[in-house]
Write a protein that holds these residues in place. Sequence first.
Motif, PDB file in Angstrom:
ATOM      1  N   LEU A 126      -9.275  21.545 -35.565  1.00  0.00           N
ATOM      2  CA  LEU A 126     -10.377  22.451 -35.903  1.00  0.00           C
ATOM      3  C   LEU A 126     -10.066  23.874 -35.453  1.00  0.00           C
ATOM      4  O   LEU A 126      -9.386  24.090 -34.447  1.00  0.00           O
ATOM      5  CB  LEU A 126     -11.671  21.983 -35.218  1.00  0.00           C
ATOM      6  N   ALA A 127     -10.619  24.849 -36.183  1.00  0.00           N
ATOM      7  CA  ALA A 127     -10.390  26.260 -35.850  1.00  0.00           C
ATOM      8  C   ALA A 127     -10.942  26.567 -34.457  1.00  0.00           C
ATOM      9  O   ALA A 127     -12.036  26.119 -34.113  1.00  0.00           O
ATOM     10  CB  ALA A 127     -11.072  27.142 -36.888  1.00  0.00           C
ATOM     11  N   PRO A 128     -10.200  27.356 -33.646  1.00  0.00           N
ATOM     12  CA  PRO A 128     -10.663  27.669 -32.285  1.00  0.00           C
ATOM     13  C   PRO A 128     -11.936  28.510 -32.274  1.00  0.00           C
ATOM     14  O   PRO A 128     -12.652  28.533 -31.297  1.00  0.00           O
ATOM     15  CB  PRO A 128      -9.497  28.454 -31.674  1.00  0.00           C
ATOM     16  N   SER A 129     -12.215  29.183 -33.374  1.00  0.00           N
ATOM     17  CA  SER A 129     -13.340  30.128 -33.406  1.00  0.00           C
ATOM     18  C   SER A 129     -14.699  29.477 -33.687  1.00  0.00           C
ATOM     19  O   SER A 129     -15.710  30.164 -33.725  1.00  0.00           O
ATOM     20  CB  SER A 129     -13.071  31.170 -34.496  1.00  0.00           C
ATOM     21  N   LEU A 130     -14.761  28.157 -33.852  1.00  0.00           N
ATOM     22  CA  LEU A 130     -16.033  27.508 -34.206  1.00  0.00           C
ATOM     23  C   LEU A 130     -17.116  27.787 -33.166  1.00  0.00           C
ATOM     24  O   LEU A 130     -16.838  27.840 -31.968  1.00  0.00           O
ATOM     25  CB  LEU A 130     -15.844  25.992 -34.322  1.00  0.00           C
ATOM     26  N   ARG A 131     -18.374  27.929 -33.622  1.00  0.00           N
ATOM     27  CA  ARG A 131     -19.457  28.255 -32.697  1.00  0.00           C
ATOM     28  C   ARG A 131     -20.340  27.061 -32.360  1.00  0.00           C
ATOM     29  O   ARG A 131     -21.062  27.091 -31.369  1.00  0.00           O
ATOM     30  CB  ARG A 131     -20.334  29.365 -33.308  1.00  0.00           C
ATOM     31  N   ALA A 132     -20.355  26.033 -33.217  1.00  0.00           N
ATOM     32  CA  ALA A 132     -21.254  24.904 -32.956  1.00  0.00           C
ATOM     33  C   ALA A 132     -20.766  23.676 -33.704  1.00  0.00           C
ATOM     34  O   ALA A 132     -20.051  23.799 -34.708  1.00  0.00           O
ATOM     35  CB  ALA A 132     -22.667  25.251 -33.414  1.00  0.00           C
ATOM     36  N   ALA A 133     -21.164  22.509 -33.196  1.00  0.00           N
ATOM     37  CA  ALA A 133     -20.775  21.271 -33.887  1.00  0.00           C
ATOM     38  C   ALA A 133     -21.807  20.179 -33.646  1.00  0.00           C
ATOM     39  O   ALA A 133     -22.434  20.113 -32.587  1.00  0.00           O
ATOM     40  CB  ALA A 133     -19.402  20.809 -33.400  1.00  0.00           C
ATOM     41  N   LEU A 134     -21.988  19.357 -34.661  1.00  0.00           N
ATOM     42  CA  LEU A 134     -22.825  18.165 -34.554  1.00  0.00           C
ATOM     43  C   LEU A 134     -21.963  16.951 -34.862  1.00  0.00           C
ATOM     44  O   LEU A 134     -21.086  17.022 -35.730  1.00  0.00           O
ATOM     45  CB  LEU A 134     -23.974  18.219 -35.571  1.00  0.00           C
ATOM     46  N   HIS A 135     -22.252  15.852 -34.167  1.00  0.00           N
ATOM     47  CA  HIS A 135     -21.576  14.594 -34.492  1.00  0.00           C
ATOM     48  C   HIS A 135     -22.590  13.674 -35.155  1.00  0.00           C
ATOM     49  O   HIS A 135     -23.680  13.446 -34.605  1.00  0.00           O
ATOM     50  CB  HIS A 135     -21.019  13.955 -33.204  1.00  0.00           C
ATOM     51  N   LEU A 136     -22.256  13.183 -36.332  1.00  0.00           N
ATOM     52  CA  LEU A 136     -23.121  12.275 -37.091  1.00  0.00           C
ATOM     53  C   LEU A 136     -22.441  10.907 -37.082  1.00  0.00           C
ATOM     54  O   LEU A 136     -21.609  10.609 -37.928  1.00  0.00           O
ATOM     55  CB  LEU A 136     -23.279  12.790 -38.540  1.00  0.00           C
ATOM     56  N   PRO A 137     -22.771  10.078 -36.079  1.00  0.00           N
ATOM     57  CA  PRO A 137     -21.980   8.857 -35.873  1.00  0.00           C
ATOM     58  C   PRO A 137     -22.133   7.814 -36.978  1.00  0.00           C
ATOM     59  O   PRO A 137     -21.328   6.900 -37.057  1.00  0.00           O
ATOM     60  CB  PRO A 137     -22.497   8.314 -34.536  1.00  0.00           C
ATOM     61  N   THR A 138     -23.184   7.950 -37.824  1.00  0.00           N
ATOM     62  CA  THR A 138     -23.399   6.907 -38.846  1.00  0.00           C
ATOM     63  C   THR A 138     -22.971   7.342 -40.243  1.00  0.00           C
ATOM     64  O   THR A 138     -23.155   6.580 -41.198  1.00  0.00           O
ATOM     65  CB  THR A 138     -24.886   6.487 -38.889  1.00  0.00           C
ATOM     66  N   ASP A 139     -22.437   8.563 -40.390  1.00  0.00           N
ATOM     67  CA  ASP A 139     -22.010   9.041 -41.716  1.00  0.00           C
ATOM     68  C   ASP A 139     -20.522   8.757 -41.912  1.00  0.00           C
ATOM     69  O   ASP A 139     -19.684   9.440 -41.326  1.00  0.00           O
ATOM     70  CB  ASP A 139     -22.279  10.542 -41.859  1.00  0.00           C
ATOM     71  N   HIS A 140     -20.199   7.761 -42.736  1.00  0.00           N
ATOM     72  CA  HIS A 140     -18.822   7.317 -42.883  1.00  0.00           C
ATOM     73  C   HIS A 140     -18.269   7.674 -44.262  1.00  0.00           C
ATOM     74  O   HIS A 140     -18.803   8.557 -44.945  1.00  0.00           O
ATOM     75  CB  HIS A 140     -18.742   5.812 -42.617  1.00  0.00           C
ATOM     76  N   ALA A 141     -17.208   6.994 -44.704  1.00  0.00           N
ATOM     77  CA  ALA A 141     -16.601   7.317 -46.001  1.00  0.00           C
ATOM     78  C   ALA A 141     -15.935   6.079 -46.596  1.00  0.00           C
ATOM     79  O   ALA A 141     -15.635   5.107 -45.896  1.00  0.00           O
ATOM     80  CB  ALA A 141     -15.566   8.432 -45.853  1.00  0.00           C
ATOM     81  N   GLU A 162     -11.170  28.177 -43.048  1.00  0.00           N
ATOM     82  CA  GLU A 162     -11.920  28.810 -41.957  1.00  0.00           C
ATOM     83  C   GLU A 162     -12.253  27.817 -40.851  1.00  0.00           C
ATOM     84  O   GLU A 162     -12.382  28.198 -39.696  1.00  0.00           O
ATOM     85  CB  GLU A 162     -13.239  29.378 -42.504  1.00  0.00           C
ATOM     86  N   VAL A 163     -12.432  26.555 -41.213  1.00  0.00           N
ATOM     87  CA  VAL A 163     -12.777  25.553 -40.191  1.00  0.00           C
ATOM     88  C   VAL A 163     -11.605  24.622 -39.863  1.00  0.00           C
ATOM     89  O   VAL A 163     -11.572  24.004 -38.809  1.00  0.00           O
ATOM     90  CB  VAL A 163     -14.016  24.725 -40.614  1.00  0.00           C
ATOM     91  N   LEU A 164     -10.656  24.512 -40.783  1.00  0.00           N
ATOM     92  CA  LEU A 164      -9.499  23.620 -40.595  1.00  0.00           C
ATOM     93  C   LEU A 164      -8.254  24.343 -41.138  1.00  0.00           C
ATOM     94  O   LEU A 164      -7.803  24.069 -42.247  1.00  0.00           O
ATOM     95  CB  LEU A 164      -9.745  22.314 -41.366  1.00  0.00           C
ATOM     96  N   PRO A 165      -7.698  25.272 -40.333  1.00  0.00           N
ATOM     97  CA  PRO A 165      -6.613  26.123 -40.857  1.00  0.00           C
ATOM     98  C   PRO A 165      -5.428  25.318 -41.400  1.00  0.00           C
ATOM     99  O   PRO A 165      -4.793  25.730 -42.377  1.00  0.00           O
ATOM    100  CB  PRO A 165      -6.200  26.958 -39.641  1.00  0.00           C
TER     101      PRO A 165
END
Length: 381
Positions: free
Chosen positions: A142-157, A299-302
Amino acid sequence: VSAAPQDSPDVVVIGAGVIGLSIAWRAAQRGLRVLALDRGEPGGGTSRVAAGMLAPVAEATFGEQRLVEMKVRSAALWPVFAAELEAASGTSPGYLPVGTLYVGRDRDAAEALAREADFRRSLGLEIESLLPGEARRREPALAPSLRAALHLPTDHAVDPVALCAALAGAARDAGAELRSHTEVAELLVASGRVAGVRLAGGARIASPRVVVAAGAWAGELAGIPAEARVPVRPVKGQVLRLRDPAGPGLLTSVLRSEDVYVVPRGDGRYVLGASVEEKGFDTSISALATYELLRDAAEVLPGILELEIEAALAGLRPATPDNLPVIGPSAALEGLFNATGHYRNGVLLAPLTAEALAADLTSATNGVGHLSLQADPVEAR
Ligand SMILES: Cc1cc2nc3c(=O)[nH]c(=O)nc-3n(C[C@H](O)[C@H](O)[C@H](O)COP(=O)(O)OP(=O)(O)OC[C@H]3O[C@@H](n4cnc5c(N)ncnc54)[C@H](O)[C@@H]3O)c2cc1C
């Protein structure tokens, strides 16, 4: 020798995308003779383009609480659906229970993310606020400049291409017949109820029940009386399929920002999406959408700019005026069943849709009255 479905199907399913295939499988498991028709290949429509996020929490939208409840219920069915499908088909549907990181890259995005988190918590959805450093510890790319993050443990793929292949195999094994390159020209109605379908070549197939699972094209089918027609329109989305020549490892969980998402397949392949465009049935690939996807993702994953582009695809989300899918027996025409309008969440909603429709079809065969998901999407079941 038992009769092949095509001789006298109990049900004809128009469209073999993730929705039609799931219904064909579940209905055949319940002993119905199912014939599913697609003018292309099974899974070759919008389902082929889908990123495959199973995202009831990330996709929760203000004002759509009933839809959110449907998504949560379908997400809860997914682990068993995937396991049962893998056992039945002998192939993996590519289900990845990896959770989702939702990141904000500047102050405005961080504030928006805090509001989004409050809204989801007010609905009782599981969500964890992370410091940017903790998010980067979990996903070092992840980009070092990120300001915030949420973890959504039940959202899969899940991988929709592998999923559709597994569904087609399981449906066939359960006794359904799938016919490719077979276009339905018209729904046949006789004596005020469904009588079957007429194919583009002119042949007629008699059946007392027809399921419209034709995705974004459901509103275009001829022969459906105006009062029974579902208002579906196509909403275009463009994605890029990417591949890391170095193999897996760049990203483990699903990554979302305000503008884009990146979905890992677990083997070094990723899907980057998606544009949302009102362009009718246009599926051209635009330089602008491709540029914007890569720009916003970088911007979020260089490291995404190091990947190879395997394909650029455009698909048509089947949208209704209120964003709710239409699932269940038509109130206006006996024998007609709808399973369309799944918009951004057809993959997520496939297990719930298939169970509901298979139950509707079985109770219709038995002549037992029932409540439909369409009449009341959440409380009825
Ligand atoms: C860019 C993008 C990303 C997406 N990402 C996600 C995601 O991450 N998670 C998620 O849950 N959903 C996602 N979606 C939404 C999802 O793809 C759809 O909701 C889902 O694929 C709809 O499935 P379906 O079976 O109804 O439609 P389709 O897959 O389009 O299947 C309909 C089928 O009907 C056939 N057909 C149509 N008319 C006829 C006819 N007259 N005769 C015979 N056959 C006919 C077509 O050939 C087609 O194969 C995304 C969509 C797009 C465009």
